[in-house]
Design a protein around this motif. Sequence first.
Motif, PDB file in Angstrom:
ATOM      1  N   GLU A   3       8.515  40.479 -28.252  1.00 55.76           N
ATOM      2  CA  GLU A   3       8.896  41.126 -29.508  1.00 55.76           C
ATOM      3  C   GLU A   3       7.832  42.148 -29.881  1.00 55.76           C
ATOM      4  O   GLU A   3       6.644  41.820 -29.947  1.00 55.76           O
ATOM      5  N   GLU A   5       6.827  45.139 -32.725  1.00 53.99           N
ATOM      6  CA  GLU A   5       7.134  45.623 -34.070  1.00 53.99           C
ATOM      7  C   GLU A   5       6.124  46.677 -34.503  1.00 53.99           C
ATOM      8  O   GLU A   5       4.913  46.425 -34.509  1.00 53.99           O
ATOM      9  N   GLY A   6       6.618  47.859 -34.831  1.00 53.13           N
ATOM     10  CA  GLY A   6       5.790  48.913 -35.421  1.00 53.13           C
ATOM     11  C   GLY A   6       4.623  49.349 -34.575  1.00 53.13           C
ATOM     12  O   GLY A   6       3.567  49.720 -35.105  1.00 53.13           O
ATOM     13  N   HIS A  21       9.790  49.613 -31.889  1.00 55.57           N
ATOM     14  CA  HIS A  21      10.378  48.303 -32.159  1.00 55.57           C
ATOM     15  C   HIS A  21      11.269  47.954 -30.972  1.00 55.57           C
ATOM     16  O   HIS A  21      12.159  48.730 -30.604  1.00 55.57           O
ATOM     17  N   THR A  23      12.865  44.359 -28.525  1.00 54.68           N
ATOM     18  CA  THR A  23      12.920  42.947 -28.151  1.00 54.68           C
ATOM     19  C   THR A  23      13.456  42.835 -26.737  1.00 54.68           C
ATOM     20  O   THR A  23      14.496  43.417 -26.416  1.00 54.68           O
ATOM     21  N   GLY A  56       0.647  47.772 -35.429  1.00 59.54           N
ATOM     22  CA  GLY A  56       1.783  47.025 -34.916  1.00 59.54           C
ATOM     23  C   GLY A  56       1.362  45.739 -34.236  1.00 59.54           C
ATOM     24  O   GLY A  56       0.179  45.419 -34.111  1.00 59.54           O
TER      25      GLY A  56
END
Length: 289
Positions: A3, A5-6, A21, A23, A56
Motif C-alpha cells: 500500500e 499513500e501520498g 497512491h 495498492t 508519504g
Amino acid sequence: MIEIEGLKKSYGTKTVLDGVHLTVPDGAVFGLVGINGAGKSTLLRLIVDVLRPDAGVIRIDGESITGNAEKRRELFFLPDDPYYASGTTVEKLIGLYQTFYPFDKAVFERFAGAFHLELRTPIRNFSKGMKRQAFAALALAARPRYLLLDEAFDGLDPLARLELKRGLIEMEGSTVLISSHSLRELEDICNGFALLDGGTVADAGDIHDALGKVHKFQIALEAPVTREDLPFECLSFEAEGRVAKFIVRGDREEIVQKLRALSPLFVEEIAVDFEELFLCEVQKRGYVS
C-alpha cells in the motif's frame, strides 16, 4: 499487500514522484509502466527501502517499510544493473541467498539448465543477457514473499523471455511487481498494471479489463477516409485512401452501429494489445505525435 499513500520523491530540484497512491494486492503479478524518467525505478527502490521518500508512506502487509529490517527480508529486488563484487560467481551467490531466503535448489537448477548458466565463471565475464538470466534464476529460486524486478526482460533472447515468464507465473504465494518496457511480455503475465505519468499514477487496474474498454477497427468507405468522417473521438487513427484503422474507447455495440450507419464497404474488428493501448495513452499526453 503493498500500500502506497501520498509518496513523494525529488532529486534536487527535480520532482520524480509527486503524490503516488497505489495498492498491489497479494498474489498479483503487477506491471509498472511509463515512459523513460517516469519514476518506475525510483518507486521500486522506495518500496524496498533503498531510497527514503520525502513524504508519504509505504506499507507491506500493514507495516511501514521504512527502517523495517525484518519486513525487508521478505522482499527481493532485482535492479536493472545488479551489483556484484569482483570475482563473484553464481555459485557464491547461491550460498548468500540461501542465508536470507527460502531458496529452492530444484527451481534454481531448472532455470540454470534452461539458461545454460556457468556457475563457477565470474559474473563479470558474462554478457548482459547472461547476467540478467543468472540473477533471474536466483530471484525465482529465492521464493521471496515479494519479488520486485526492474526491466526484467531487457537483454533476454525470446527463449529466455519465455522461461522467465513461465517462472513468474508459477510463483505461488509471491507478489510480483515488475517494471518493463516490454509491454507484450507484461500483457502475457500480469493481472494488474499502473501507468506512471507526471509523478503520479495516471491509470491503474486490470490489464484485460482496460483492453476490453477499447476497440480497434479497420473500415473502408466509398471515398477517402478522414478522422472527421468518424462519429466519435479516436484514440489513434491512420488512413490510406479509402481504408482506415483506428482505436476508440466505448461500448462496442454502439460503435459498430455508428460505423454501419456510414454504409461502409467493409468493417473488421482487430484485437488491441497492451502496447497499442500504452501508445495511445502517451500520445494523449503529448509525448508522441
